[in-house]
Design a protein around this motif. Structure first.
Motif, mmCIF file in Angstrom:
data_model
loop_
_atom_site.group_PDB
_atom_site.id
_atom_site.type_symbol
_atom_site.label_atom_id
_atom_site.label_comp_id
_atom_site.label_asym_id
_atom_site.label_seq_id
_atom_site.Cartn_x
_atom_site.Cartn_y
_atom_site.Cartn_z
ATOM 1 N N MET C 229 -15.428 33.559 10.489
ATOM 2 C CA MET C 229 -14.685 33.759 11.735
ATOM 3 C C MET C 229 -13.444 34.636 11.587
ATOM 4 S SD MET C 229 -14.986 30.050 13.556
ATOM 5 C CE MET C 229 -14.494 30.559 15.172
ATOM 6 N N THR C 230 -12.706 34.465 10.499
ATOM 7 C CA THR C 230 -11.470 35.248 10.414
ATOM 8 C C THR C 230 -11.303 35.990 9.093
ATOM 9 O OG1 THR C 230 -10.260 33.422 9.447
ATOM 10 C CG2 THR C 230 -10.229 33.596 11.845
ATOM 11 N N GLY C 231 -12.097 35.618 8.098
ATOM 12 C CA GLY C 231 -11.911 36.226 6.785
ATOM 13 C C GLY C 231 -10.559 35.883 6.192
ATOM 14 N N GLY C 232 -9.958 34.793 6.679
ATOM 15 C CA GLY C 232 -8.661 34.404 6.152
ATOM 16 C C GLY C 232 -7.518 35.014 6.940
ATOM 17 N N GLY C 233 -7.842 35.826 7.932
ATOM 18 C CA GLY C 233 -6.797 36.543 8.640
ATOM 19 C C GLY C 233 -6.356 35.871 9.912
ATOM 20 N N PRO C 234 -5.550 36.515 10.734
ATOM 21 C CA PRO C 234 -5.014 37.847 10.493
ATOM 22 C C PRO C 234 -4.029 37.867 9.329
ATOM 23 C CG PRO C 234 -4.406 37.045 12.673
ATOM 24 C CD PRO C 234 -5.129 35.958 12.002
ATOM 25 N N GLY C 235 -4.169 38.839 8.456
ATOM 26 C CA GLY C 235 -3.329 38.842 7.274
ATOM 27 C C GLY C 235 -3.784 37.711 6.382
ATOM 28 N N PHE C 236 -2.940 36.719 6.167
ATOM 29 C CA PHE C 236 -3.326 35.567 5.359
ATOM 30 C C PHE C 236 -3.183 34.283 6.159
ATOM 31 C CE2 PHE C 236 -3.513 37.994 1.557
ATOM 32 C CZ PHE C 236 -2.526 38.947 1.639
ATOM 33 N N ALA C 237 -3.052 34.420 7.482
ATOM 34 C CA ALA C 237 -2.669 33.273 8.299
ATOM 35 C C ALA C 237 -3.661 32.128 8.274
ATOM 36 C CB ALA C 237 -2.441 33.734 9.738
ATOM 37 N N SER C 238 -4.945 32.419 8.092
ATOM 38 C CA SER C 238 -5.890 31.310 8.085
ATOM 39 C C SER C 238 -6.566 31.172 6.724
ATOM 40 C CB SER C 238 -6.932 31.493 9.184
ATOM 41 O OG SER C 238 -7.728 32.629 8.922
ATOM 42 N N ASP C 239 -5.945 31.689 5.709
ATOM 43 C CA ASP C 239 -6.488 31.544 4.362
ATOM 44 C C ASP C 239 -6.414 30.101 3.914
ATOM 45 O OD1 ASP C 239 -5.822 34.550 2.447
ATOM 46 O OD2 ASP C 239 -7.698 33.510 2.867
ATOM 47 N N VAL C 240 -7.465 29.624 3.277
ATOM 48 C CA VAL C 240 -7.394 28.330 2.631
ATOM 49 C C VAL C 240 -7.666 28.567 1.151
ATOM 50 C CG1 VAL C 240 -8.061 26.958 4.618
ATOM 51 C CG2 VAL C 240 -9.801 27.891 3.110
ATOM 52 N N LEU C 241 -7.545 27.529 0.347
ATOM 53 C CA LEU C 241 -7.757 27.677 -1.093
ATOM 54 C C LEU C 241 -9.083 28.362 -1.395
ATOM 55 C CD1 LEU C 241 -6.595 24.567 -3.106
ATOM 56 C CD2 LEU C 241 -6.117 26.963 -3.540
ATOM 57 N N ALA C 242 -10.132 27.874 -0.756
ATOM 58 C CA ALA C 242 -11.456 28.406 -1.076
ATOM 59 C C ALA C 242 -11.550 29.891 -0.782
ATOM 60 C CB ALA C 242 -12.524 27.641 -0.305
ATOM 61 N N SER C 243 -10.974 30.348 0.331
ATOM 62 C CA SER C 243 -11.085 31.760 0.649
ATOM 63 C C SER C 243 -10.184 32.586 -0.264
ATOM 64 C CB SER C 243 -10.751 32.026 2.121
ATOM 65 O OG SER C 243 -9.427 31.648 2.418
ATOM 66 N N THR C 244 -9.047 32.042 -0.650
ATOM 67 C CA THR C 244 -8.183 32.762 -1.587
ATOM 68 C C THR C 244 -8.883 32.909 -2.932
ATOM 69 O OG1 THR C 244 -6.320 31.687 -0.525
ATOM 70 C CG2 THR C 244 -5.879 32.842 -2.565
ATOM 71 N N ILE C 245 -9.503 31.811 -3.382
ATOM 72 C CA ILE C 245 -10.250 31.875 -4.631
ATOM 73 C C ILE C 245 -11.317 32.956 -4.550
ATOM 74 C CG2 ILE C 245 -11.923 30.633 -6.046
ATOM 75 C CD1 ILE C 245 -10.372 28.108 -5.433
ATOM 76 N N TYR C 246 -11.988 32.983 -3.426
ATOM 77 C CA TYR C 246 -13.037 33.971 -3.271
ATOM 78 C C TYR C 246 -12.478 35.375 -3.317
ATOM 79 C CZ TYR C 246 -17.069 36.397 -1.505
ATOM 80 O OH TYR C 246 -18.126 37.263 -1.367
ATOM 81 N N LYS C 247 -11.341 35.580 -2.635
ATOM 82 C CA LYS C 247 -10.748 36.914 -2.617
ATOM 83 C C LYS C 247 -10.364 37.360 -4.020
ATOM 84 C CE LYS C 247 -8.886 37.000 2.070
ATOM 85 N NZ LYS C 247 -7.677 36.890 2.887
ATOM 86 N N GLN C 248 -9.811 36.434 -4.816
ATOM 87 C CA GLN C 248 -9.457 36.806 -6.189
ATOM 88 C C GLN C 248 -10.707 37.158 -6.967
ATOM 89 O OE1 GLN C 248 -6.456 37.154 -6.558
ATOM 90 N NE2 GLN C 248 -5.563 35.795 -5.053
ATOM 91 N N TYR C 249 -11.742 36.369 -6.711
ATOM 92 C CA TYR C 249 -13.007 36.614 -7.394
ATOM 93 C C TYR C 249 -13.546 37.984 -7.007
ATOM 94 C CZ TYR C 249 -17.880 35.908 -8.691
ATOM 95 O OH TYR C 249 -19.105 36.042 -9.236
ATOM 96 N N ALA C 250 -13.498 38.285 -5.702
ATOM 97 C CA ALA C 250 -14.015 39.558 -5.215
ATOM 98 C C ALA C 250 -13.196 40.718 -5.753
ATOM 99 C CB ALA C 250 -14.007 39.569 -3.692
ATOM 100 N N ALA C 251 -11.932 40.472 -6.035
ATOM 101 C CA ALA C 251 -11.079 41.527 -6.549
ATOM 102 C C ALA C 251 -11.302 41.752 -8.032
ATOM 103 C CB ALA C 251 -9.610 41.169 -6.305
ATOM 104 N N GLY C 252 -12.103 40.896 -8.632
ATOM 105 C CA GLY C 252 -12.393 41.065 -10.051
ATOM 106 C C GLY C 252 -11.452 40.299 -10.947
ATOM 107 N N PHE C 253 -10.613 39.462 -10.347
ATOM 108 C CA PHE C 253 -9.686 38.674 -11.177
ATOM 109 C C PHE C 253 -10.357 37.357 -11.527
ATOM 110 C CE2 PHE C 253 -7.148 41.973 -10.127
ATOM 111 C CZ PHE C 253 -6.373 41.916 -8.990
ATOM 112 N N TYR C 254 -11.311 37.434 -12.464
ATOM 113 C CA TYR C 254 -12.153 36.265 -12.695
ATOM 114 C C TYR C 254 -11.403 35.083 -13.271
ATOM 115 C CZ TYR C 254 -15.744 39.700 -11.874
ATOM 116 O OH TYR C 254 -16.503 40.679 -11.313
#
Lengths: 276, 459, 285
Positions: C229-254
């Motif tokens: 629904m939001t991808g954690g956005g707008p910005g980081f407003a609806s980010d939760v732990l799981a989505s932040t973890i995913y974003k770090q993972y997607a960024a290659g910060f394993y």
């Protein structure tokens, strides 16, 4: 008595209206928009299509060389196999965990509880699969789905075991049954109601799983139905009409499953209440 | 009884799994697109006569060889398919596309497949800083010595090179990142292309007063919010030409360079002029607004013209672009994005076929086929190749003017390996009014720091 | 009767094996890598650096707060709403089978599809929800675009979808309450309300506890819907732990992403274990 009947009828009516409004509306939205052409659908209006484009459904089915058929084959296989294995292994585990006392049991209990809380670790899991030479096989994704759903399923079985009197098993033993027979002939049949619930809950979860097959079951031949949705959710263009049509098509199996099992669940629950 | 049935079923299923597990008998079917391009039809028609003659002459060099290219759903495939058709006729090569999920899931998939040794012969991926994340020395083939590499402009080669090895060829054309604008709106309101940022904002006021959305915002697709920031690189470099090298070394920061902070400030400046639903509007909707004149400006990359020519062919000539204005009216430039690249899987079994395919891809014939299938939205980075005469004016006139006068600069991600992965979220955040420009700049610096550490840079 | 004669620990072996190999072992491996900077086949040990970084990043503080809000709010709503819906669906209403099916419906559709549908429904200018609200004078709420509202909009959607499973669990619990209790109470002259208060609620405790625990833990881990629904956005407003973890993972910060996983585990453990103890005790009473 009459007043009571009237009140129930009123509740009936209100209940149906509210339920429809809340729960049916989004699906009606999906249905309408799945029959519009692309431009009209992207307007996202809750309106009847000006000209129903039934061809949308055909288009999604033949997209990418009938990819959706392979997807169905895969998703259904994964689902069926996982559910069967889950029912067998979890009922066995739940049975013992509820009955047995002792340190070993507590340890296992704790371990499974961990599974309820932790999300899977993606890359290490792939490494494990590769070292076992089963990466990208149907077997591996089934095992993973089973592993992920085990804690919840075991918990349900455990809970239900509470309602089955121990004396039955003792009686079976006295009659000369082996441990295995006690389970299969006496206990498992009694678990039917909760098994029905478990079957449908897990079937839905596993069939609708997107993330796990994406990572652990990659490849053109290993496409699953949820993945087909992403065909229409492009970064640079979206076809809402096709997206919703696809969503509806892939929901159909779940619908069928639900219609079959719905009665069973209700029966199971009802029979559960008539216990001495 | 039922139990017995279930058990038998299980045993049968389980055994069939192990049997079925090993076999992968399906050959990848050559994916022919559902849409037929008139151009492609003509290309193939013209070829059939040639092919018949050729087949009589000699066996095709790569007869029966199959190449697979992994490409995400969002990439336009028609151009590659046009070249693939030629490859089939001239080389006997069967080139098929493995279309995967796009976005960050697609990125993950690419990295996962490379890591697990499960990648196709070729795949499409970004050039520039993102290449580093794939660990190219480990997984990709070094093609720096190949003859076809000489045709490619150095500016591109630099973006697919790491430590002296070169890994990819350009997939298509460059694109511009600036302010796309609707010329019809400008004509109607008597406006001129702005040369400074303040002039631009003044134009926006006029447009807003007339009832049109002055600036299109499509932050529903977060990546689009980056363009205003990233497209400002020309101005950042204008202030400090060494910014990129210093940034890479860890000495220059956005928060401490005025032009850098200004880049984020611009996102805040345009906020009052955005369309009402900017926070959830999608890229698609942006295309609609720009083409129909509902929105006058759109900070966007020029590849969007492909969408416009597809959906609103009559509006194509009404769209123009100008570089994001800075403060100096005499130095207005355009920030350029390099095309994505085609990379080679080191472990591919068909390296020779791949090289032949690349040779064809970069030949005039190949480029012509590509251009016929996909109208160019920018210049090619292949030296000596001229754009056809019917190229849209935004490319031929607007963009070319900047190129000819030398007022272009590559986007930062092509000059340094460090690009904060959270950039879209950060720009989305500042663009929707949640942070100040300085905070956003600092956040971006922190994000880049993380990536620098991951890449092993010593910041 | 010795328990070991009837029951054997071997029954657990199949489940335990699958679980260990395909879940536990990878998780343990990841614990190690959470303390490294990881690059697929090479790693650099950095101790707790990842964790420190995780806490110092601004977008992370937001996500931890959001995760807790999301979990408790969605769980609370589900626990309460599902209970009443379940009561309604186990009373003498004639249409209950129909409504039961209807309520369960959202569960059959995948989260992604639900996310897309609701994203369309909640569009600020074109969405159906706002059109309906417009008729009573409430205009142009940007459900997913307003940073202050985005998270809550997703929570409401989550409840919409999840109340069905909770209801099913409640129904199972209610239906297994012995009817004789009610009959006895009726003889004693109890009315509907006191029957509810003194019989149903106490006896449905096990089901309620299951719902509380499951929906809370699920809420803490929630990812799919937010992402759709939001991808954690707008910005980081609806980010939760799981989505932040995913974003770090997607960024290659394993390594960093894995560290986030560990933090999530600790957070859930710290909330869930004591809660479970508390609820079980209450059950005993």
């Amino acid at each position: 008595m009459n007043k009571y009947r009237k009140r129930t009828l009123l509740y009936d009516v209100i209940g149906v209206i509210v339920a429809l409004a809340l729960f049916a509306v989004p699906f009606v939205f999906m249905l309408f928009n799945s029959l519009k052409n692309r431009k009209e659908a992207n307007l996202l209006k809750m309106s009847i299509p000006t000209e129903p484009v039934w061809g949308n459904y055909y288009e999604i089915i033949q997209a990418n060389d009938f990819q959706i058929i392979t997807a169905f084959k895969n998703s259904l296989s994964i689902m069926v196999l996982s559910v069967i294995i889950l029912v067998i292994t979890a009922s066995m585990a739940g049975y013992i965990l509820q009955r047995y006392q002792g340190k070993a049991k507590d340890t296992f209990s704790m371990i499974f509880l961990l599974g309820l809380m932790l999300p899977p670790a993606i890359l290490p899991t792939i490494w494990v699969l590769q070292s076992l030479h089963i990466y990208k096989s149907l077997f591996s994704i089934v095992m993973i789905e089973v592993a992920l759903q085990l804690p919840f399923t075991i918990m349900l079985y455990r809970g239900y075991m509470n309602t089955i009197p121990r004396e039955l098993e003792a009686a079976g033993y006295i009659d000369g049954c082996t441990k295995w027979k006690v389970f299969t002939k006496i206990v498992f049949p009694l678990l039917k109601p909760v098994t029905a619930t478990i079957v449908i809950l897990n079937a839905v979860t596993i069939f609708n799983d997107f993330m796990n097959p994406l990572y652990f079951f990659p490849g053109k031949d290993n496409v699953t139905v949820q993945l087909t949705l992403y065909n229409y959710m492009g970064r640079f263009s979206s076809s809402h009409n096709l997206l919703f049509a696809n969503a509806i098509v892939i929901t159909v199996p779940m619908l069928i499953l639900f219609l079959i099992f719905n009665k069973r669940i209700v029966e199971g629950m009802a029979s559960g209440s008539v216990k001495g | 009884m039922k139990k017995l049935l279930v058990m038998i079923l299980t045993i049968v299923m389980v055994t069939s799994l192990f049997v079925g597990c090993g076999s992968k008998t399906e050959e990848p079917t050559a994916a022919k697109p559902a849409k037929t391009e008139a151009a492609k039809e003509e290309a193939t028609k013209g070829e059939t006569e040639k092919t018949e003659a050729k087949e009589e002459m000699a066996g095709l060099p790569f007869e029966g060889v199959e190449l697979t290219i992994m490409m995400d759903q969002n990439t336009v495939a028609e151009g590659v398919e046009a070249v693939a058709a030629i490859a089939k006729e001239q080389l006997g090569l069967d080139v098929s596309m493995d279309r995967s999920v796009g976005g960050s899931e697609g990125d993950n998939l690419t990295k996962t497949r490379l890591a697990s040794g499960d990648m196709t012969d070729l795949f499409v991926y970004n050039s520039g800083s993102l290449l580093g994340a794939l660990n190219p020395s480990e997984y990709l083939l070094d093609i720096s010595g190949e003859p076809f590499m000489a045709k490619i402009a150095d500016s591109f080669k630099g973006t697919v090179a790491i430590d002296g090895a070169e890994y990819g060829i350009p997939l298509n054309t460059i694109m511009a990142g600036g302010i796309m604008y609707n010329k019809a709106v400008y004509r109607d309101l008597g406006l001129e292309v702005p040369t400074t940022w303040d002039e631009f904002l003044a134009n926006c006021e006029v447009i807003k007063a007339s009832g049109t959305s002055a600036v299109i915002g499509t932050y529903g697709d977060a990546w689009t919010s980056q363009v205003t920031f990233l497209g400002d690189n020309y101005n950042v470099l204008a202030e400090n030409p060494n910014f990129a090298t210093e940034f890479e070394a860890g000495t220059a920061k956005f928060a401490t360079s005025p032009a850098g902070v200004k880049s984020f400030q611009k996102l805040i400046d345009i906020e009052p002029f955005l369309n009402l639903d900017y926070a959830v509007a999608t890229f698609d909707e942006g295309v609609d607004m720009l083409a129909t004149g509902e929105g006058a400006h759109w900070p966007m990359l020029s590849f969007v013209m492909a969408n416009v020519s597809d959906l609103y062919p009559e509006a194509v000539e009404d769209i123009g672009v100008f570089g994001i204005p800075g403060d100096n009216p005499d130095d207005q430039g355009l920030t350029i994005w390099m095309p994505n690249a085609l990379y080679v899987n080191k472990d591919s079994e068909n390296i020779d076929a791949v090289k032949a395919f690349f040779e064809l891809y970069l030949s005039t014939e190949g480029l012509d086929a590509y251009t016929a299938a996909v109208p160019p939205t920018g210049a090619y980075v292949v030296e000596g190749y001229a754009l056809p005469g019917d190229t849209m004016s935004i490319v031929k006139d607007d963009m070319q003017a900047y190129i000819d006068s030398g007022k272009t600069a590559p986007a930062l991600e092509y000059m340094t390996a460090v690009k904060g992965p959270n950039c879209p979220a950060i720009t989305q955040e500042v663009g929707s009014g949640q942070t100040t420009a300085l905070e956003a700049a600092a956040a971006y610096d922190a994000d880049c720091l993380k990536q620098a550490i991951q890449l092993g840079l010593d910041w | 009767m010795k328990a070991s004669k009837i029951y054997s620990m071997w029954f657990i072996v199949p489940a335990a094996t699958i679980f260990s190999v395909f879940f536990l072992v990878p998780v343990l491996i990841s614990l190690f890598f959470s303390m490294t900077i990881w690059n697929f086949d090479s790693f650099r040990f950095v101790g707790f650096d990842n964790f420190v970084l995780f806490f110092s990043e601004r977008s992370l503080a937001i996500s931890m707060k959001n995760t807790v809000i999301y979990a408790f709010l969605s769980s609370g709503l589900k626990v309460v709403l599902a209970f009443f819906i379940a009561i309604f669906l186990t009373s003498r209403i004639k249409s209950k089978n129909f409504i039961r099916s209807l309520v369960f419906f959202p569960n059959l559709v995948s989260t992604i599809a639900i996310g897309m549908v609701f994203k369309s429904l909640l569009h600020p200018t074109k969405g159906f929800v706002n059109t309906v609200l417009g008729t009573v004078g409430i205009e142009g709420i940007s459900w997913l675009g307003n940073p202050d509202l985005a998270l809550y909009s997703v929570i409401l959607t989550d409840v919409w979808k999840g109340v069905s499973i909770a209801t099913v669990i409640y129904i199972a619990g209610i239906v297994s309450i012995d009817q004789t209790f009610y009959e006895a109470a009726a003889i004693d002259g109890a009315n509907e309300w006191s029957k509810l208060k003194n019989i149903t609620i106490p006896l449905v405790r096990p089901a309620m506890n299951t719902v509380i625990l499951l929906s809370l833990i699920g809420g803490l881990r929630s990812f799919d819907l937010i992402w759709a629904m939001t991808g954690g956005g707008p910005g980081f407003a609806s980010d939760v732990l799981a989505s932040t973890i995913y974003k770090q993972y997607a960024a290659g910060f394993y390594g960093l992403s894995t560290a986030g996983n560990v933090i999530m585990l600790v957070l859930i453990g710290v909330i869930a274990f004591p809660l479970r103890k508390l609820l079980l005790q209450k059950e005993m009473d």
